[in-house]
Scaffold this motif. Structure first.
Motif, PDB file in Angstrom:
ATOM      1  N   ARG A  36      85.631   5.809  59.946  1.00  0.00           N
ATOM      2  CA  ARG A  36      84.368   5.097  59.901  1.00  0.00           C
ATOM      3  C   ARG A  36      83.321   5.823  60.742  1.00  0.00           C
ATOM      4  O   ARG A  36      83.651   6.592  61.657  1.00  0.00           O
ATOM      5  CB  ARG A  36      84.536   3.657  60.424  1.00  0.00           C
ATOM      6  CG  ARG A  36      85.638   2.863  59.759  1.00  0.00           C
ATOM      7  CD  ARG A  36      85.475   2.822  58.260  1.00  0.00           C
ATOM      8  NE  ARG A  36      84.168   2.298  57.887  1.00  0.00           N
ATOM      9  CZ  ARG A  36      83.567   2.553  56.720  1.00  0.00           C
ATOM     10  NH1 ARG A  36      84.132   3.368  55.844  1.00  0.00           N
ATOM     11  NH2 ARG A  36      82.399   2.019  56.445  1.00  0.00           N
ATOM     12  N   PRO A  37      82.047   5.573  60.484  1.00  0.00           N
ATOM     13  CA  PRO A  37      81.007   6.081  61.396  1.00  0.00           C
ATOM     14  C   PRO A  37      81.184   5.489  62.795  1.00  0.00           C
ATOM     15  O   PRO A  37      81.872   4.468  62.968  1.00  0.00           O
ATOM     16  CB  PRO A  37      79.708   5.589  60.749  1.00  0.00           C
ATOM     17  CG  PRO A  37      80.059   5.241  59.345  1.00  0.00           C
ATOM     18  CD  PRO A  37      81.485   4.809  59.364  1.00  0.00           C
ATOM     19  N   ALA A  38      80.547   6.103  63.772  1.00  0.00           N
ATOM     20  CA  ALA A  38      80.645   5.620  65.148  1.00  0.00           C
ATOM     21  C   ALA A  38      79.265   5.513  65.780  1.00  0.00           C
ATOM     22  O   ALA A  38      78.369   6.313  65.489  1.00  0.00           O
ATOM     23  CB  ALA A  38      81.522   6.552  65.989  1.00  0.00           C
ATOM     24  N   ILE A  39      79.114   4.509  66.635  1.00  0.00           N
ATOM     25  CA  ILE A  39      77.913   4.344  67.456  1.00  0.00           C
ATOM     26  C   ILE A  39      78.345   4.384  68.914  1.00  0.00           C
ATOM     27  O   ILE A  39      79.209   3.616  69.341  1.00  0.00           O
ATOM     28  CB  ILE A  39      77.194   3.018  67.183  1.00  0.00           C
ATOM     29  CG1 ILE A  39      76.862   2.856  65.696  1.00  0.00           C
ATOM     30  CG2 ILE A  39      75.915   2.930  68.022  1.00  0.00           C
ATOM     31  CD1 ILE A  39      76.293   1.486  65.351  1.00  0.00           C
ATOM     32  N   VAL A  40      77.743   5.290  69.681  1.00  0.00           N
ATOM     33  CA  VAL A  40      78.004   5.381  71.120  1.00  0.00           C
ATOM     34  C   VAL A  40      76.854   4.702  71.848  1.00  0.00           C
ATOM     35  O   VAL A  40      75.689   5.112  71.711  1.00  0.00           O
ATOM     36  CB  VAL A  40      78.146   6.844  71.563  1.00  0.00           C
ATOM     37  CG1 VAL A  40      78.403   6.919  73.066  1.00  0.00           C
ATOM     38  CG2 VAL A  40      79.278   7.529  70.791  1.00  0.00           C
ATOM     39  N   PHE A  41      77.157   3.660  72.603  1.00  0.00           N
ATOM     40  CA  PHE A  41      76.154   2.869  73.307  1.00  0.00           C
ATOM     41  C   PHE A  41      76.070   3.353  74.762  1.00  0.00           C
ATOM     42  O   PHE A  41      77.083   3.370  75.472  1.00  0.00           O
ATOM     43  CB  PHE A  41      76.518   1.387  73.279  1.00  0.00           C
ATOM     44  CG  PHE A  41      76.627   0.806  71.888  1.00  0.00           C
ATOM     45  CD1 PHE A  41      75.498   0.402  71.205  1.00  0.00           C
ATOM     46  CD2 PHE A  41      77.861   0.689  71.268  1.00  0.00           C
ATOM     47  CE1 PHE A  41      75.585  -0.121  69.926  1.00  0.00           C
ATOM     48  CE2 PHE A  41      77.976   0.160  69.994  1.00  0.00           C
ATOM     49  CZ  PHE A  41      76.833  -0.246  69.317  1.00  0.00           C
ATOM     50  N   VAL A  42      74.861   3.711  75.196  1.00  0.00           N
ATOM     51  CA  VAL A  42      74.663   4.329  76.514  1.00  0.00           C
ATOM     52  C   VAL A  42      73.853   3.377  77.396  1.00  0.00           C
ATOM     53  O   VAL A  42      72.662   3.140  77.154  1.00  0.00           O
ATOM     54  CB  VAL A  42      73.937   5.680  76.373  1.00  0.00           C
ATOM     55  CG1 VAL A  42      73.750   6.320  77.746  1.00  0.00           C
ATOM     56  CG2 VAL A  42      74.716   6.611  75.439  1.00  0.00           C
ATOM     57  N   HIS A  43      74.507   2.836  78.408  1.00  0.00           N
ATOM     58  CA  HIS A  43      73.838   1.862  79.271  1.00  0.00           C
ATOM     59  C   HIS A  43      72.765   2.531  80.133  1.00  0.00           C
ATOM     60  O   HIS A  43      72.680   3.748  80.240  1.00  0.00           O
ATOM     61  CB  HIS A  43      74.861   1.130  80.138  1.00  0.00           C
ATOM     62  CG  HIS A  43      75.523   1.955  81.200  1.00  0.00           C
ATOM     63  ND1 HIS A  43      74.907   2.265  82.399  1.00  0.00           N
ATOM     64  CD2 HIS A  43      76.753   2.536  81.273  1.00  0.00           C
ATOM     65  CE1 HIS A  43      75.713   2.980  83.145  1.00  0.00           C
ATOM     66  NE2 HIS A  43      76.842   3.167  82.487  1.00  0.00           N
ATOM     67  N   GLY A  44      71.957   1.685  80.759  1.00  0.00           N
ATOM     68  CA  GLY A  44      70.862   2.178  81.584  1.00  0.00           C
ATOM     69  C   GLY A  44      71.267   2.381  83.030  1.00  0.00           C
ATOM     70  O   GLY A  44      72.430   2.559  83.371  1.00  0.00           O
ATOM     71  N   GLY A  45      70.282   2.351  83.898  1.00  0.00           N
ATOM     72  CA  GLY A  45      70.529   2.577  85.311  1.00  0.00           C
ATOM     73  C   GLY A  45      69.255   3.057  85.990  1.00  0.00           C
ATOM     74  O   GLY A  45      68.174   3.026  85.396  1.00  0.00           O
ATOM     75  N   PRO A  46      69.396   3.519  87.224  1.00  0.00           N
ATOM     76  CA  PRO A  46      70.626   3.713  87.978  1.00  0.00           C
ATOM     77  C   PRO A  46      71.356   2.405  88.303  1.00  0.00           C
ATOM     78  O   PRO A  46      70.728   1.371  88.536  1.00  0.00           O
ATOM     79  CB  PRO A  46      70.161   4.396  89.261  1.00  0.00           C
ATOM     80  CG  PRO A  46      68.835   5.009  88.915  1.00  0.00           C
ATOM     81  CD  PRO A  46      68.221   4.059  87.945  1.00  0.00           C
ATOM     82  N   VAL A  47      72.685   2.489  88.290  1.00  0.00           N
ATOM     83  CA  VAL A  47      73.574   1.378  88.607  1.00  0.00           C
ATOM     84  C   VAL A  47      74.375   1.774  89.845  1.00  0.00           C
ATOM     85  O   VAL A  47      74.979   2.848  89.862  1.00  0.00           O
ATOM     86  CB  VAL A  47      74.526   1.079  87.434  1.00  0.00           C
ATOM     87  CG1 VAL A  47      75.532   0.004  87.828  1.00  0.00           C
ATOM     88  CG2 VAL A  47      73.741   0.648  86.204  1.00  0.00           C
ATOM     89  N   PRO A  48      74.395   0.953  90.899  1.00  0.00           N
ATOM     90  CA  PRO A  48      75.167   1.311  92.099  1.00  0.00           C
ATOM     91  C   PRO A  48      76.631   1.599  91.765  1.00  0.00           C
ATOM     92  O   PRO A  48      77.248   0.878  90.972  1.00  0.00           O
ATOM     93  CB  PRO A  48      75.035   0.062  92.992  1.00  0.00           C
ATOM     94  CG  PRO A  48      73.761  -0.600  92.537  1.00  0.00           C
ATOM     95  CD  PRO A  48      73.683  -0.344  91.060  1.00  0.00           C
TER      96      PRO A  48
END
Length: 241
Positions: A36-48
């Motif tokens: 199947r196709p894939a989606i990579v989800f990239v969170h924000g930040g900066p996160v401690p």
């Protein structure tokens, strides 16, 4: 005591899927025999670095990963090392590694991948616009930072606002699905507006959430927010399929 913003529930009702954990990467797999196709989800930040739970265990990213499964695509989330504005190179390397891992999975069609950035993760969009690989079918950005915030010391490579003008004229530039919040911080909204103005001939689809805040997909439980998330998914999937 109320929950902190990042632990608020995802705005869409979705049955939570338990991912496969591979180091700092979580993989959400649909029940299908075909790649199947894939989606990579990239969170924000900066996160401690010490914050727990880490972003891939926040309800919003578990929601996006689980929603991918309901749409019959592979969802991938990760914890990257964006713990300080100076750490974008390390975080970008983590994202590249997560994408590499995703493409090597037997359940993934390696030629149909999208990368979806959120908030401060948006600065990492620059790499994917500057030198997009042939298998990248789409990039998405939800309430993204597109230029560093005042006072941030960020590697100059991570400035999508400076990259888009040149990228817009290249046929290799992938389609962009951008969701912007109407109640965004003024400096973030201004950069998004400049980005859209500079995009020129780029294949760009914009979703507006007029009454949404930065983080509307966990903070604003409204029909407007739900429709925005669903539409963004629909547009990304259209490019993957």
């Amino acid at each position: 005591m109320p929950l902190p913003d990042h632990l608020q529930p995802f705005v869409l009702p979705v049955d939570t899927v338990t991912p496969e954990r591979r180091g700092s990467v979580d993989v959400y797999l649909p029940d299908t025999a075909e790649p199947r196709p894939a989606i990579v989800f990239v969170h924000g930040g900066p996160v401690p670095a010490e914050l727990r739970p880490t972003p891939r265990d926040w309800p919003v990213y578990r929601g996006y990963g689980s929603l991918a499964v309901t749409r019959d695509v592979v969802g991938v989330t990760l914890d990257h090392r964006l713990h300080h504005p100076t750490a974008y190179p390390q975080a970008a390397a983590d994202v590249m590694e997560a994408v590499r891992l995703a493409r090597e999975l037997p359940q993934v069609d390696a030629d149909r991948v999208a990368v979806w950035f959120f908030s401060g993760g948006g600065l990492m969009l620059a790499d994917w616009l500057r030198t997009p690989p042939a298998w990248l079918r789409c990039v998405a950005a939800t309430y993204p930072l597109l230029t560093p915030l005042p006072g941030w010391s960020v590697d100059p490579a991570f400035r999508p606002l400076e990259v888009i003008t040149e990228a817009a004229g290249k046929p290799s530039t992938p389609p962009i699905v951008l969701t912007r919040a109407g109640l965004e911080r003024p400096e973030v909204a201004a950069a998004v507006a400049e980005f859209l103005a500079a995009a020129g001939d780029a294949r760009l689809e914009v979703i507006d959430v007029p009454n949404g805040r930065h983080g509307f997909d966990m903070l604003d439980h409204t029909e407007e927010s739900r429709k925005a998330v669903e539409l963004a998914f629909d547009l990304v999937l259209a490019h993957l399929r």
